[in-house]
Design a protein around this motif. Structure first.
Motif, PDB file in Angstrom:
ATOM      1  N   UNK A   1      -5.173  -6.884  -4.274  1.00  0.00           N
ATOM      2  CA  UNK A   1      -4.245  -6.567  -5.360  1.00  0.00           C
ATOM      3  C   UNK A   1      -4.528  -5.172  -5.896  1.00  0.00           C
ATOM      4  N   UNK A   2      -3.469  -4.386  -6.071  1.00  0.00           N
ATOM      5  CA  UNK A   2      -3.650  -3.034  -6.571  1.00  0.00           C
ATOM      6  C   UNK A   2      -2.329  -2.352  -6.824  1.00  0.00           C
ATOM      7  N   UNK A   3      -2.325  -1.022  -6.730  1.00  0.00           N
ATOM      8  CA  UNK A   3      -1.139  -0.239  -7.076  1.00  0.00           C
ATOM      9  C   UNK A   3      -0.861   0.799  -6.007  1.00  0.00           C
ATOM     10  N   UNK A   4       0.385   1.258  -5.978  1.00  0.00           N
ATOM     11  CA  UNK A   4       0.750   2.379  -5.123  1.00  0.00           C
ATOM     12  C   UNK A   4       0.115   3.654  -5.675  1.00  0.00           C
ATOM     13  N   UNK A   5      -0.330   4.504  -4.778  1.00  0.00           N
ATOM     14  CA  UNK A   5      -1.008   5.727  -5.183  1.00  0.00           C
ATOM     15  C   UNK A   5      -0.049   6.914  -5.122  1.00  0.00           C
ATOM     16  N   UNK A   6       1.148   6.735  -5.651  1.00  0.00           N
ATOM     17  CA  UNK A   6       2.122   7.816  -5.677  1.00  0.00           C
ATOM     18  C   UNK A   6       1.666   8.884  -6.657  1.00  0.00           C
ATOM     19  N   UNK A   7       2.243  10.055  -6.521  1.00  0.00           N
ATOM     20  CA  UNK A   7       1.820  11.176  -7.343  1.00  0.00           C
ATOM     21  C   UNK A   7       2.234  11.011  -8.806  1.00  0.00           C
ATOM     22  N   UNK A   8       3.246  10.201  -9.061  1.00  0.00           N
ATOM     23  CA  UNK A   8       3.748  10.021 -10.427  1.00  0.00           C
ATOM     24  C   UNK A   8       3.068   8.819 -11.071  1.00  0.00           C
ATOM     25  N   UNK A   9       2.139   9.063 -11.979  1.00  0.00           N
ATOM     26  CA  UNK A   9       1.352   8.001 -12.590  1.00  0.00           C
ATOM     27  C   UNK A   9       2.237   7.003 -13.316  1.00  0.00           C
ATOM     28  N   UNK A  10       3.296   7.459 -13.928  1.00  0.00           N
ATOM     29  CA  UNK A  10       4.159   6.565 -14.706  1.00  0.00           C
ATOM     30  C   UNK A  10       4.926   5.583 -13.819  1.00  0.00           C
ATOM     31  N   UNK A  11       4.896   5.790 -12.517  1.00  0.00           N
ATOM     32  CA  UNK A  11       5.633   4.909 -11.609  1.00  0.00           C
ATOM     33  C   UNK A  11       4.712   3.958 -10.842  1.00  0.00           C
ATOM     34  N   UNK A  12       3.511   3.730 -11.343  1.00  0.00           N
ATOM     35  CA  UNK A  12       2.617   2.762 -10.712  1.00  0.00           C
ATOM     36  C   UNK A  12       3.185   1.357 -10.828  1.00  0.00           C
ATOM     37  N   UNK A  13       3.026   0.569  -9.760  1.00  0.00           N
ATOM     38  CA  UNK A  13       3.487  -0.817  -9.766  1.00  0.00           C
ATOM     39  C   UNK A  13       2.429  -1.688  -9.095  1.00  0.00           C
ATOM     40  N   UNK A  14       2.182  -2.855  -9.688  1.00  0.00           N
ATOM     41  CA  UNK A  14       1.209  -3.787  -9.135  1.00  0.00           C
ATOM     42  C   UNK A  14       1.783  -4.472  -7.899  1.00  0.00           C
ATOM     43  N   UNK A  15       0.958  -4.630  -6.877  1.00  0.00           N
ATOM     44  CA  UNK A  15       1.360  -5.337  -5.665  1.00  0.00           C
ATOM     45  C   UNK A  15       0.181  -6.159  -5.157  1.00  0.00           C
ATOM     46  N   UNK A  16       0.447  -7.122  -4.246  1.00  0.00           N
ATOM     47  CA  UNK A  16      -0.653  -7.962  -3.761  1.00  0.00           C
ATOM     48  C   UNK A  16      -0.322  -8.547  -2.399  1.00  0.00           C
ATOM     49  N   UNK A  17      -1.376  -8.947  -1.704  1.00  0.00           N
ATOM     50  CA  UNK A  17      -1.291  -9.734  -0.475  1.00  0.00           C
ATOM     51  C   UNK A  17      -2.372 -10.802  -0.594  1.00  0.00           C
ATOM     52  N   UNK A  18      -1.974 -12.063  -0.731  1.00  0.00           N
ATOM     53  CA  UNK A  18      -2.917 -13.170  -0.935  1.00  0.00           C
ATOM     54  C   UNK A  18      -2.798 -14.154   0.218  1.00  0.00           C
ATOM     55  N   UNK A  19      -3.882 -14.862   0.508  1.00  0.00           N
ATOM     56  CA  UNK A  19      -3.882 -15.713   1.702  1.00  0.00           C
ATOM     57  C   UNK A  19      -4.810 -16.913   1.562  1.00  0.00           C
ATOM     58  N   UNK A  20      -4.497 -17.936   2.342  1.00  0.00           N
ATOM     59  CA  UNK A  20      -5.342 -19.112   2.530  1.00  0.00           C
ATOM     60  C   UNK A  20      -5.542 -19.248   4.031  1.00  0.00           C
ATOM     61  N   UNK A  21      -6.807 -19.307   4.467  1.00  0.00           N
ATOM     62  CA  UNK A  21      -7.090 -19.201   5.897  1.00  0.00           C
ATOM     63  C   UNK A  21      -8.212 -20.149   6.301  1.00  0.00           C
ATOM     64  N   UNK A  22      -8.005 -20.860   7.401  1.00  0.00           N
ATOM     65  CA  UNK A  22      -9.058 -21.688   7.976  1.00  0.00           C
ATOM     66  C   UNK A  22      -9.588 -21.060   9.250  1.00  0.00           C
ATOM     67  N   UNK A  23     -10.884 -21.208   9.484  1.00  0.00           N
ATOM     68  CA  UNK A  23     -11.509 -20.703  10.708  1.00  0.00           C
ATOM     69  C   UNK A  23     -12.229 -21.848  11.405  1.00  0.00           C
ATOM     70  N   UNK A  24     -11.966 -22.000  12.701  1.00  0.00           N
ATOM     71  CA  UNK A  24     -12.617 -23.046  13.486  1.00  0.00           C
ATOM     72  C   UNK A  24     -13.333 -22.406  14.665  1.00  0.00           C
ATOM     73  N   UNK A  25     -14.630 -22.625  14.735  1.00  0.00           N
ATOM     74  CA  UNK A  25     -15.458 -22.045  15.794  1.00  0.00           C
ATOM     75  C   UNK A  25     -15.666 -23.064  16.896  1.00  0.00           C
ATOM     76  N   UNK A  26     -15.003 -22.849  18.039  1.00  0.00           N
ATOM     77  CA  UNK A  26     -15.181 -23.727  19.179  1.00  0.00           C
ATOM     78  C   UNK A  26     -16.447 -23.343  19.935  1.00  0.00           C
ATOM     79  N   UNK A  27     -16.833 -24.185  20.873  1.00  0.00           N
ATOM     80  CA  UNK A  27     -17.938 -23.829  21.755  1.00  0.00           C
ATOM     81  C   UNK A  27     -17.480 -22.734  22.722  1.00  0.00           C
TER      82      UNK A  27
END
Length: 249
Positions: A129-155
């Motif tokens: 989660x964070x913001x765009x790093x555009x040159x115009x500070x007043x135009x910052x917007x919050x954005x995110x990428x969230x996930x749920x993930x399972x990992x299975x280790x086979x032989x």
């Protein structure tokens, strides 16, 4: 036709960019999705990815992660770093409103929690989660990428990962905002691994990447693959993908 001096300038800029981002027991990410692995306590993981979409178009992602222990890690990522040497300026930025494409570049704080369900199965939940790093500070917007993930280790050195993600238009552009993540890592020998991942959806991040990882030593990996956009993804193009992984420092 590009002159030799022009080509040299391009290569020099790419190398400088790599060094700027590189100021800092397993693969933290596959190519585009989390690997399900966790950085050990008090250890640092760094990953640098560069995509080559065309002779003049490059993109980069940088990941720096610190292990907290007790199943936690935190970090900082620089995403959507884009260069187009056919245009001026060569470094591309976007500011709101960005309609058809994600914001670029984006700086995000990352956090991930892992639960060990048994010796072969783990469950991870995380967010960037964070913001765009555009040159115009007043135009910052919050954005995110969230996930749920399972990992299975086979032989026999086979790892499977799968789950889902939730994001927004500022991170991935127009298209699906909740879809599927899947990937695998297969040990072919002591030093070589086959690696593939898949991000479903018709947004700009909806691609598959297939490639290989080479373990240079116990703390250094080199990866290369080929990016294939999903059939309904009109915002992304095929690309060569290169990664450098440094871990457990």
């Amino acid at each position: 036709m590009l002159s030799r001096n022009h080509i040299f300038q391009k290569l020099l800029l790419i190398i400088i960019a790599f060094l700027i981002f590189d100021h800092t027991n397993a693969q933290q990410n596959l190519f585009n999705i989390p690997s399900g692995d966790l950085t050990p306590k008090n250890k640092i993981f760094y990953q640098q990815q560069i995509n080559i979409n065309a002779i003049s178009q490059y993109a980069a992602k940088s990941h720096l992660v610190y292990g907290l222990g007790k199943g936690w890690e935190i970090g900082f990522n620089l995403l959507n770093m884009n260069w187009d040497f056919a245009k001026s300026p060569v470094f591309r930025t976007s500011a709101p409103p960005a309609q058809a494409t994600p914001f670029y570049p984006v700086g995000v704080i990352t956090a991930q929690k892992q639960w060990v369900l048994d010796e072969a199965l783990t469950l991870n939940i995380g967010t960037q989660a964070g913001v765009n790093l555009s040159e115009t500070v007043t135009k910052k917007r919050l954005t995110h990428f969230s996930y749920l993930l399972g990992k299975y280790q086979l032989t026999h050195g086979i790892k499977l990962v799968g789950g889902s993600y939730l994001t927004d238009e500022r991170m991935v552009g127009i298209g699906n905002k909740m879809c599927i993540l899947a990937g695998t890592e297969v040990h072919l020998s002591k030093n070589w691994l086959f690696m593939a991942d898949f991000v479903s959806g018709d947004n700009k991040n909806g691609v598959s990447v297939l490639g290989f990882t080479y373990n240079v030593n116990s703390r250094f990996q080199l990866c290369a693959g080929w990016q294939i956009p999903n059939l309904n993804n009109r915002a992304e193009t095929p690309a060569l993908v290169f990664e450098v992984n440094l871990f457990n420092f």
